[in-house]
Design a protein around this motif. Sequence first.
Motif, PDB file in Angstrom:
ATOM      1  N   LEU A 139      15.735   2.471   5.285  1.00 56.51           N
ATOM      2  CA  LEU A 139      14.825   2.455   6.429  1.00 56.51           C
ATOM      3  C   LEU A 139      14.895   3.728   7.259  1.00 56.51           C
ATOM      4  N   GLN A 140      15.942   4.515   7.054  1.00 57.73           N
ATOM      5  CA  GLN A 140      16.059   5.775   7.779  1.00 57.73           C
ATOM      6  C   GLN A 140      15.406   6.935   7.038  1.00 57.73           C
ATOM      7  N   LEU A 141      15.077   6.718   5.775  1.00 52.55           N
ATOM      8  CA  LEU A 141      14.549   7.810   4.964  1.00 52.55           C
ATOM      9  C   LEU A 141      13.052   8.008   5.190  1.00 52.55           C
ATOM     10  N   PRO A 142      12.576   9.251   5.078  1.00 48.42           N
ATOM     11  CA  PRO A 142      11.127   9.473   5.074  1.00 48.42           C
ATOM     12  C   PRO A 142      10.551   8.971   3.761  1.00 48.42           C
ATOM     13  N   VAL A 143       9.272   8.654   3.766  1.00 47.14           N
ATOM     14  CA  VAL A 143       8.621   8.220   2.535  1.00 47.14           C
ATOM     15  C   VAL A 143       8.578   9.404   1.575  1.00 47.14           C
ATOM     16  N   SER A 144       9.112   9.201   0.390  1.00 45.88           N
ATOM     17  CA  SER A 144       9.212  10.282  -0.586  1.00 45.88           C
ATOM     18  C   SER A 144       8.230  10.085  -1.726  1.00 45.88           C
ATOM     19  N   SER A 145       8.054  11.140  -2.521  1.00 42.11           N
ATOM     20  CA  SER A 145       7.182  11.045  -3.693  1.00 42.11           C
ATOM     21  C   SER A 145       7.744  10.033  -4.694  1.00 42.11           C
ATOM     22  N   GLU A 146       9.068   9.892  -4.751  1.00 38.13           N
ATOM     23  CA  GLU A 146       9.685   8.918  -5.647  1.00 38.13           C
ATOM     24  C   GLU A 146       9.327   7.489  -5.227  1.00 38.13           C
ATOM     25  N   MET A 147       9.290   7.240  -3.912  1.00 37.39           N
ATOM     26  CA  MET A 147       8.910   5.925  -3.413  1.00 37.39           C
ATOM     27  C   MET A 147       7.451   5.643  -3.753  1.00 37.39           C
ATOM     28  N   ILE A 148       6.589   6.642  -3.581  1.00 36.41           N
ATOM     29  CA  ILE A 148       5.179   6.493  -3.926  1.00 36.41           C
ATOM     30  C   ILE A 148       5.025   6.173  -5.405  1.00 36.41           C
ATOM     31  N   THR A 149       5.761   6.895  -6.251  1.00 41.13           N
ATOM     32  CA  THR A 149       5.698   6.677  -7.694  1.00 41.13           C
ATOM     33  C   THR A 149       6.126   5.262  -8.059  1.00 41.13           C
ATOM     34  N   CYS A 150       7.160   4.774  -7.391  1.00 43.82           N
ATOM     35  CA  CYS A 150       7.670   3.429  -7.648  1.00 43.82           C
ATOM     36  C   CYS A 150       6.616   2.375  -7.327  1.00 43.82           C
ATOM     37  N   ILE A 151       5.955   2.511  -6.192  1.00 44.35           N
ATOM     38  CA  ILE A 151       4.925   1.554  -5.794  1.00 44.35           C
ATOM     39  C   ILE A 151       3.708   1.665  -6.706  1.00 44.35           C
ATOM     40  N   ALA A 152       3.344   2.901  -7.049  1.00 43.85           N
ATOM     41  CA  ALA A 152       2.198   3.112  -7.939  1.00 43.85           C
ATOM     42  C   ALA A 152       2.434   2.452  -9.290  1.00 43.85           C
ATOM     43  N   GLN A 153       3.647   2.573  -9.811  1.00 48.79           N
ATOM     44  CA  GLN A 153       3.976   1.963 -11.092  1.00 48.79           C
ATOM     45  C   GLN A 153       3.908   0.441 -11.012  1.00 48.79           C
ATOM     46  N   LYS A 154       4.392  -0.107  -9.907  1.00 51.96           N
ATOM     47  CA  LYS A 154       4.349  -1.564  -9.749  1.00 51.96           C
ATOM     48  C   LYS A 154       2.907  -2.055  -9.652  1.00 51.96           C
ATOM     49  N   ALA A 155       2.065  -1.345  -8.910  1.00 48.24           N
ATOM     50  CA  ALA A 155       0.654  -1.736  -8.805  1.00 48.24           C
ATOM     51  C   ALA A 155      -0.020  -1.658 -10.168  1.00 48.24           C
ATOM     52  N   THR A 156       0.335  -0.640 -10.949  1.00 51.05           N
ATOM     53  CA  THR A 156      -0.214  -0.493 -12.298  1.00 51.05           C
ATOM     54  C   THR A 156       0.256  -1.624 -13.199  1.00 51.05           C
ATOM     55  N   ASP A 157       1.529  -1.997 -13.062  1.00 50.43           N
ATOM     56  CA  ASP A 157       2.079  -3.089 -13.863  1.00 50.43           C
ATOM     57  C   ASP A 157       1.370  -4.415 -13.570  1.00 50.43           C
ATOM     58  N   VAL A 158       1.017  -4.628 -12.307  1.00 51.58           N
ATOM     59  CA  VAL A 158       0.372  -5.879 -11.920  1.00 51.58           C
ATOM     60  C   VAL A 158      -0.943  -6.070 -12.671  1.00 51.58           C
ATOM     61  N   VAL A 159      -1.706  -4.994 -12.813  1.00 52.47           N
ATOM     62  CA  VAL A 159      -3.029  -5.128 -13.441  1.00 52.47           C
ATOM     63  C   VAL A 159      -3.002  -4.903 -14.953  1.00 52.47           C
ATOM     64  N   ALA A 160      -1.844  -4.514 -15.489  1.00 55.14           N
ATOM     65  CA  ALA A 160      -1.758  -4.119 -16.900  1.00 55.14           C
ATOM     66  C   ALA A 160      -2.249  -5.194 -17.867  1.00 55.14           C
ATOM     67  N   ASN A 161      -1.978  -6.465 -17.559  1.00 52.95           N
ATOM     68  CA  ASN A 161      -2.342  -7.544 -18.483  1.00 52.95           C
ATOM     69  C   ASN A 161      -3.581  -8.320 -18.047  1.00 52.95           C
ATOM     70  N   MET A 162      -4.280  -7.797 -17.048  1.00 57.08           N
ATOM     71  CA  MET A 162      -5.486  -8.467 -16.582  1.00 57.08           C
ATOM     72  C   MET A 162      -6.654  -8.186 -17.516  1.00 57.08           C
ATOM     73  N   GLN A 163      -7.575  -9.123 -17.613  1.00 51.95           N
ATOM     74  CA  GLN A 163      -8.751  -8.942 -18.453  1.00 51.95           C
ATOM     75  C   GLN A 163      -9.598  -7.797 -17.920  1.00 51.95           C
ATOM     76  N   GLY A 164     -10.022  -6.925 -18.825  1.00 50.74           N
ATOM     77  CA  GLY A 164     -10.839  -5.796 -18.423  1.00 50.74           C
ATOM     78  C   GLY A 164     -10.031  -4.553 -18.122  1.00 50.74           C
ATOM     79  N   CYS A 165      -8.701  -4.681 -18.112  1.00 50.74           N
ATOM     80  CA  CYS A 165      -7.850  -3.527 -17.844  1.00 50.74           C
ATOM     81  C   CYS A 165      -7.760  -2.654 -19.088  1.00 50.74           C
ATOM     82  N   THR A 166      -7.883  -1.360 -18.910  1.00 50.19           N
ATOM     83  CA  THR A 166      -7.731  -0.408 -20.008  1.00 50.19           C
ATOM     84  C   THR A 166      -6.712   0.640 -19.620  1.00 50.19           C
ATOM     85  N   ARG A 167      -6.124   1.273 -20.604  1.00 55.28           N
ATOM     86  CA  ARG A 167      -5.163   2.328 -20.354  1.00 55.28           C
ATOM     87  C   ARG A 167      -5.783   3.710 -20.590  1.00 55.28           C
TER      88      ARG A 167
END
Length: 221
Positions: free
Chosen positions: A15-43
Amino acid sequence: MIPFTSDTALMAYLLQLPVSSEMITCIAQKATDVVANMQGCTRSPVHRSLPSISYYITYVVQESRVLMGTLLASLVYLSRLESRLPSDAKAVPSTAHRIFLATLIIADKNLNDKPQMNCDWVRNSVVPGFASVSFPITEINLMERQLLHLLDWDVRIEPQDLHPQLELLSKTLHIQYPVGQELALSKSLTREQHYASLALANRRGHGRGNLDRIEHKVSRS
């Protein structure tokens, strides 16, 4: 007094750290994982009319000035959504962007006494040059309500919800610090950071109260 477990200490440190590019990457990957198996999703490569999910998250975080605690809560909601998506859920090209924004809005409303209103998120999420993610207030309201429905309005965050996310972040951000610094770290938190820490780590038995706050804030958006 809060028992300073290793998770509590790690969260206090995060909670003391500034938001880093690594944190952004982590969230982006999780959001991508959520939709990965949804119908209509393509890679296939990102549609030209869409910013990459990492770029979008970076932009929204910078414009809204959210803190690490809010992003950590957003990460928890993304993981919860991943486990609760119905098998017939359908994706559109901007689904990852939409679910990230919806989890961030709910995290902000759940953690902060004076959260940003949905009209603020309309402004904060408009990425110049990408009209496809310029969501109007009606669409943002709908995204928020749809996410709450998928989560069954369960916005509580328990210690067991945090543990896998903290473990992931400690590896992603390559965090190393002496365990003996736990108490010193906790005392150095600002009032806002300390509240976020308490809200995340010690929110037991207050689920309905938080739900009332979310419902009230949704109705006012």
